[in-house]
Enzyme design. Sequence first.
Site, short mmCIF file in Angstrom:
data_model
loop_
_atom_site.label_atom_id
_atom_site.label_comp_id
_atom_site.label_asym_id
_atom_site.label_seq_id
_atom_site.Cartn_x
_atom_site.Cartn_y
_atom_site.Cartn_z
N HIS A 140 0.63 -1.57 0.26
CA HIS A 140 0.26 -0.38 0.27
C HIS A 140 1.35 1.10 0.21
O HIS A 140 1.41 2.56 -0.94
CB HIS A 140 -0.57 0.23 1.42
CG HIS A 140 -1.87 1.47 1.48
ND1 HIS A 140 -2.79 1.16 0.45
CD2 HIS A 140 -1.63 2.38 1.90
CE1 HIS A 140 -3.72 2.83 1.12
NE2 HIS A 140 -2.72 3.29 1.72
N GLU A 141 1.90 1.23 0.92
CA GLU A 141 2.75 2.81 0.86
C GLU A 141 3.80 2.97 -0.42
O GLU A 141 4.21 3.34 -1.04
CB GLU A 141 3.75 2.64 2.33
CG GLU A 141 3.32 2.27 3.49
CD GLU A 141 2.01 3.03 3.61
OE1 GLU A 141 2.50 4.60 3.13
OE2 GLU A 141 1.59 3.69 4.24
N HIS A 144 1.33 4.74 -2.80
CA HIS A 144 1.44 6.22 -2.55
C HIS A 144 2.93 6.61 -3.55
O HIS A 144 2.35 7.94 -4.03
CB HIS A 144 1.19 6.34 -0.72
CG HIS A 144 -0.41 5.85 -0.61
ND1 HIS A 144 -1.32 6.38 -1.25
CD2 HIS A 144 -0.96 5.21 0.34
CE1 HIS A 144 -2.03 6.25 -0.45
NE2 HIS A 144 -1.65 5.50 0.99
N GLU A 205 -6.67 6.77 -1.14
CA GLU A 205 -6.66 5.80 -0.36
C GLU A 205 -7.08 4.83 -1.22
O GLU A 205 -6.61 3.01 -0.94
CB GLU A 205 -7.34 5.89 0.48
CG GLU A 205 -6.82 6.55 1.53
CD GLU A 205 -5.60 5.25 2.52
OE1 GLU A 205 -5.25 4.61 3.11
OE2 GLU A 205 -3.90 6.34 1.61
N ASP A 209 -4.99 1.18 -2.38
CA ASP A 209 -5.86 -0.58 -2.12
C ASP A 209 -5.74 -0.98 -3.00
O ASP A 209 -5.30 -2.43 -3.05
CB ASP A 209 -7.39 -0.21 -1.47
CG ASP A 209 -7.10 0.28 -0.28
OD1 ASP A 209 -5.76 0.24 0.46
OD2 ASP A 209 -8.15 0.89 0.33
#
Length: 490
Positions: A140-141, A144, A205, A209
Amino acid sequence: MISSFVFRRFFSLALLATVFVAAKSSAQSLGSDKNTLPEIGVVASEALTLDKEILIGDAIMRQMRGQAPIIGDPVINEYIQDLGNRLVLQADNTKFPFQFFVINNNAMNAFAFYGGHVGVHTGIITAADNESELASVLAHEVTHVTQRHLARRALSQQRSSPLALASMFGSILLAMANPEAGIAALSTSQAMSAQMGIDYTRSNEQEADRIGIDILYAAGFDPKATASFFGKMAEQYRMSSRPPERLLTHPLTEKRIADARIRMDGYPNVRLAPSKSFHLAKARIQARYQFKPDYALEYFIAVNDSGSYLIKEAAQYGLAVALFENEKYEEAKTINDALMQGDNENLFYLDLATDIDIALGKPQDAIAMLERVLKQKPRNSVVVLNLANALVSSKQYTRSIEILRDYLLVHPQDEIAYQILTDAYKGEKQYMGMHRSKAELLALYGAYPNAVDELQHAYNFTGDNHLEKQRIRARIQQFRDEQEKLKQMQ
């Protein structure tokens, strides 16, 4: 264990605030229509160039080293970097060499910032039941970063006051590493109403995801771990007071959990054997960082006696570490030696064996063991750093200096290496080298004026060595140039 370097707070968070203001200001000349953003992957490049993003990320990382309880543990660092790299290999738009690091904080939190930096709290690692759950957070990070969500966020913040962002940044950075302290700092700030670029929008987000689950599956992990870990986080927040939404870098909603579960239907079942490395890392963190020594010993004795473990070796290793932390070195050695008989090049066991030998006053035993492994793993950071540390303990300073200088050519930002190198030069009474090594260490924390002072001390020990004089003068200029780059970004 090679202890973390204890340092002073060399320079103010205001420096990083000005860096963030620069990133913000660079977006102010652009139009405000969010629909004009380029495609994913190159989005927001006109708001923040990749070069500037790397510079900002490097500056923030230097500040993080000086402000946050980053774990200086070569074994944990090796594990989390290896796990992160497995995910990055499956990601698109990887513009940066990713750096993963661990914060010693029991809160379930993780975060990413400019230039491919990803931090994960120990609380995430110990809360995860398996490696796929931990990997789901890292994936997930990573997303980003690869989708440049921070740069896109900066683009959307054109109407925010730069001064408000500057006053808020210090608290945000602190909140990432220490939520309680960050909340307290923000509660007194006039900038609480400003939305900082570290929060992510709902669409960010959802995107992280969706893409993160794809990365997770492509890397060979169980994609269903995303939903299961969401459930853990939601349960924790139900059982405790929830921080203000603006401080949650990744607001967790019931919709996100439901969306993740729905998405799972599109993936096949993935059955994986428990990861020995994950469980060893978890045990090490619990025994050495999360629990107090006496409780850690009680805990791992109970775990081993009850058989409540997935990996027997990890439970035994946790007990050995707990015994070491309680200064029961011989008992720790008995357990760790037995573990090494079945896996004599395991980095977790090698690191603990080195600690034990040094504690027992037998660094030569560690040196013999590590020199053998070094032939098989000449570039491994755990082996090199432990060997260098053992050599210093046995007063073989010249050999330690030799291997650390070679290692730092490839790993120029390893503060543990510079710490040991400083000790080695001091032991050898090579004061020029000692001050130069200190200078490099200080520079890793962004303390360039202090680093220049150390180099000037080193200059006084050059004697008639004109080549070293030139090298030191050149390095002083490089440090001053780096400091000037940050000033120019204001």
